[in-house]
Design a protein around this motif. Structure first.
Motif, mmCIF file in Angstrom:
data_model
loop_
_atom_site.group_PDB
_atom_site.id
_atom_site.type_symbol
_atom_site.label_atom_id
_atom_site.label_comp_id
_atom_site.label_asym_id
_atom_site.label_seq_id
_atom_site.Cartn_x
_atom_site.Cartn_y
_atom_site.Cartn_z
ATOM 1 N N LYS A 97 8.656 -6.285 14.597
ATOM 2 C CA LYS A 97 7.678 -5.844 15.582
ATOM 3 C C LYS A 97 6.742 -4.804 14.979
ATOM 4 C CE LYS A 97 7.182 -3.802 20.205
ATOM 5 N NZ LYS A 97 7.895 -3.206 21.359
ATOM 6 N N THR A 125 -3.449 -2.199 23.667
ATOM 7 C CA THR A 125 -3.176 -3.517 24.238
ATOM 8 C C THR A 125 -4.009 -4.590 23.544
ATOM 9 O OG1 THR A 125 -4.933 -3.333 25.881
ATOM 10 C CG2 THR A 125 -2.771 -2.430 26.480
ATOM 11 N N SER A 126 -3.693 -5.840 23.832
ATOM 12 C CA SER A 126 -4.457 -6.952 23.266
ATOM 13 C C SER A 126 -5.906 -6.897 23.734
ATOM 14 C CB SER A 126 -3.815 -8.284 23.652
ATOM 15 O OG SER A 126 -3.672 -8.381 25.059
ATOM 16 N N GLU A 173 2.892 -2.902 15.752
ATOM 17 C CA GLU A 173 2.004 -2.637 16.883
ATOM 18 C C GLU A 173 0.617 -2.226 16.389
ATOM 19 O OE1 GLU A 173 4.877 -0.800 20.266
ATOM 20 O OE2 GLU A 173 4.771 0.355 18.409
ATOM 21 N N THR A 219 0.401 -8.829 30.036
ATOM 22 C CA THR A 219 0.135 -8.366 28.675
ATOM 23 C C THR A 219 1.061 -9.003 27.653
ATOM 24 O OG1 THR A 219 -0.583 -6.246 29.596
ATOM 25 C CG2 THR A 219 -0.122 -6.300 27.238
ATOM 26 N N ASP A 220 2.321 -9.200 28.009
ATOM 27 C CA ASP A 220 3.271 -9.753 27.036
ATOM 28 C C ASP A 220 3.031 -11.234 26.762
ATOM 29 O OD1 ASP A 220 4.071 -10.674 29.505
ATOM 30 O OD2 ASP A 220 6.193 -10.193 29.242
ATOM 31 N N GLN A 221 2.119 -11.853 27.502
ATOM 32 C CA GLN A 221 1.785 -13.257 27.267
ATOM 33 C C GLN A 221 0.410 -13.421 26.620
ATOM 34 O OE1 GLN A 221 2.340 -15.682 30.804
ATOM 35 N NE2 GLN A 221 4.197 -14.555 31.381
ATOM 36 N N SER A 234 -1.287 -13.344 23.348
ATOM 37 C CA SER A 234 -1.138 -13.372 21.893
ATOM 38 C C SER A 234 -2.382 -12.782 21.234
ATOM 39 C CB SER A 234 -0.916 -14.810 21.432
ATOM 40 O OG SER A 234 -1.378 -15.011 20.128
ATOM 41 N N ARG A 282 5.598 -10.807 13.332
ATOM 42 C CA ARG A 282 6.280 -11.098 14.604
ATOM 43 C C ARG A 282 7.034 -12.420 14.523
ATOM 44 N NH1 ARG A 282 9.070 -11.764 17.949
ATOM 45 N NH2 ARG A 282 9.044 -11.228 20.172
#
Length: 605
Positions: A307, A368-369, A309, A180-182, A184, A302
């Motif tokens: 940050k 989430t994305s 969300e 998830t953190d990758q 974009s 960002r």
């Protein structure tokens, strides 16, 4: 050329002039790379002697320049040119072009009666040549100048659309498999944009460059307010800014640039335009809907170390900005940002005022994305259902593909896809596969599944039994009342729209319900007069009575997406039917030419 190369040896004939083979290497290379010689010329030169063969070696500059001059857009695929056999690449690209032309030429004959040439796409998936070579030839066809080759362009566009979408879908699935953190948010939005607009030149690199440009403008404003702000550092964005006041300065500068300098705004006047959902169009038009503007806003923040969300708030997508302890579950520890409303910062109570009703705490949570993409695609799905003029339901089909790429076992959307394909009469075999999958996921759907399976099988059988096309001769007695012919540019007397005729019937062939709904009986000649299938300039297809049509005094091209399906050329005053349409109306072309000559030539005189 070969004779000139061979005839200059030993300083003999020709007044002692040196032959091509005796020229200095640099001059020889300059001549061979001048752009005048074609591949066949260079091939013949290379066969004359060892010196010229060496000068035209497959991995050398001569063949590289020959390839570059012929197909300049393909050089981007060669990051390292050392060791590349340019002669072999030239041959491969040439053969791919021939294959592409063969396939495109075959599509009209094979799929004229089908709106989507599904079976042809399965042929393309097994191509033996590099896909980028094949695509490049399709682009060459699409970029042909003039008003000819309309049918080739029509099918080249269909094929290119399919190929690019398959590649984009593959990229989307790879994106969804990352941690998830990758993932974009901007890249996800670009992938959706690309899939729905596969023929447009959209890439993450160019979109990111435009976002970077906005970010640089924000830094300039920020520098005037606080010259020592950490967001001005070279590595800003890699480390988040912990101080709330410094974060506030960034957001104030962002609002100044986006909404005051660049005039970004929410598109309230044309909210349901699909362009509002495409990130490259948001950047061009500087307007969008809450979720697309939020993705842009979040990305810029960002990059400046703040940050934000995403919040899947009902009816109005928002962002949240933490004012308390990071990761807090208390919704009152956050300020909520409305990117659609010029970056306005809202409290929980103001969020409820925004949509006009109270919502539970779960709607203030971060998403989430993948969930952001789901909502973006959901918006497009709803727009696709609303479309009235696009009879191919392209947006609905595209958004269903995207949704099912993310959630392949969603029974509701699988059923919608099966019903849509069934309604359009496309991909019957695929419809059966979808229905089988639905039955395995949810046996309670057996009633709806059984109905569609039965009628899809009947459709497949009918297709097998189909004979040749119906041919309509104007000379037949039953067609004597038909006044207009295929390819003529007409105008509707009552509604004023411009159109081109692509079919006709001696009398109205629609059912009683359509005749009643369209109030056909109110016409002086009612349904007992010729009716014409017409392509209208607004992109729709209509069925018009003869008494409602008249010759267009100012004929012009009709910008309809299906024009190439029926016509091969626009002459300036009328369209020429392509081979398949001419087979169905073999006697119309002569009348069309005579009518155009009579109407428009006499008008000029």
């Amino acid at each position: 050329m070969a004779a000139a190369a061979a005839g200059g040896g030993g300083g003999g004939g020709g007044g002692g002039r040196p032959g091509l083979a005796e020229l200095p290497g640099e001059l020889l290379e300059l001549i061979l790379c001048c752009g005048v010689l074609g591949a066949a010329d260079i091939g013949r030169v290379a066969c004359t002697c060892r010196r010229l063969r060496d000068a035209c070696q497959p991995r050398g500059k001569v063949w590289r320049d020959c390839f570059r001059l012929r197909w300049p857009s393909l050089l981007k695929y060669y990051s390292h040119t050392d060791g590349v056999s340019w002669l072999e690449e030239y041959k491969a690209r040439h053969n791919a072009g021939l294959e592409a032309q063969r396939i495109v030429a075959s599509f009209s004959k094979r799929f004229f009666s089908e709106h989507v040439p599904c079976d042809g796409f399965s042929d393309i998936e097994t191509l033996g040549c590099p896909s980028h070579f094949f695509e490049d030839e399709l682009m060459c066809i699409l970029n042909m100048e003039g008003r000819k080759g309309l049918t080739w362009k029509y099918y080249a566009k269909k094929i290119l659309y399919f190929l690019r979408q398959q590649n984009i879908l593959k990229n989307l699935k790879e994106y969804l498999q990352r941690p998830t953190d990758q993932q974009s948010f901007l890249e996800g939005a670009v992938l959706i944009d690309q899939y729905c607009n596969p023929l447009s030149d959209i890439c993450l690199k160019s979109v990111q460059a435009q976002v970077d440009d906005i970010t640089d403008k924000v830094r300039k404003v920020l520098r005037t307010k606080n010259a020592r702000h950490p967001s001005l550092a070279s590595k800003a964005g890699e480390v988040l800014i912990p101080e709330v006041e410094l974060q506030r300065q960034v957001l104030d500068a962002m609002n100044c640039v986006l909404y005051e300098q660049l005039k970004y705004k929410g598109n309230e006047l044309d909210y349901y335009n699909s362009l509002n959902s495409y990130i490259h169009q948001v950047l061009i038009r500087r307007t969008g809907i809450p979720i697309s503007l939020s993705v842009l806003y979040l990305t810029i923040a960002r990059q400046l170390g703040v940050k934000l969300e995403p919040v899947n708030f009902p009816s109005h997508f928002l962002l949240r900005w933490c004012q308390g302890k990071e990761g807090s579950t208390d919704i009152f520890d956050y300020t909520y940002i409305d990117a659609f409303g010029k970056g306005k910062q809202l409290t929980v109570k103001e969020c409820e005022y925004l949509i006009g009703h109270h919502v539970t705490e779960e709607f203030y949570g971060v998403v989430t994305s993948k969930e952001v993409l789901q909502r973006m695609v959901g918006n497009l799905l709803n727009l696709g259902k609303r479309e009235s003029t696009d009879q191919s339901y392209q947006l609905l089909r595209d958004s269903l593909d995207l949704y099912l790429a993310m959630y392949p076992d969603n029974v509701q959307h699988l059923m919608l896809q099966a019903r849509l394909y069934f309604h359009l009469g496309i991909w019957p075999e695929k419809v059966l596969d979808i229905l089988q999958h639905i039955q395995a996921l949810d046996p309670s759907q057996h009633g709806a599944v059984g109905y569609l399976v039965q009628h899809t099988l009947e459709h497949i059988e009918r297709r097998k039994e189909e004979v040749g096309p119906e041919v309509k001769h104007r000379s037949d007695e039953k067609h004597k009342e038909v006044c207009f012919s295929i390819g003529l540019i007409m105008k509707h007397k009552r509604y004023g729209y411009n159109c081109v005729i692509y079919g006709w019937d001696p009398a109205c062939m629609m059912g009683h319900e359509w005749i009643r709904n369209m109030n056909v009986h109110s016409l002086p000649h009612g349904p007992h007069q010729p009716f014409y299938n017409v392509l209208v300039e607004d992109g729709s297809c209509r069925y018009a009575a003869q008494e409602n049509l008249e010759y267009n005094s100012e004929p012009r091209e009709i910008p309809h997406p299906d024009i190439g399906r029926y016509f091969s050329e626009f002459t300036g005053v009328h369209y020429l039917a392509n081979t398949e349409l001419e087979i169905r109306y073999p006697e119309d072309l002569e009348l069309t030419r005579a009518t155009a000559q009579k109407i428009y030539s006499s008008g000029k005189e």
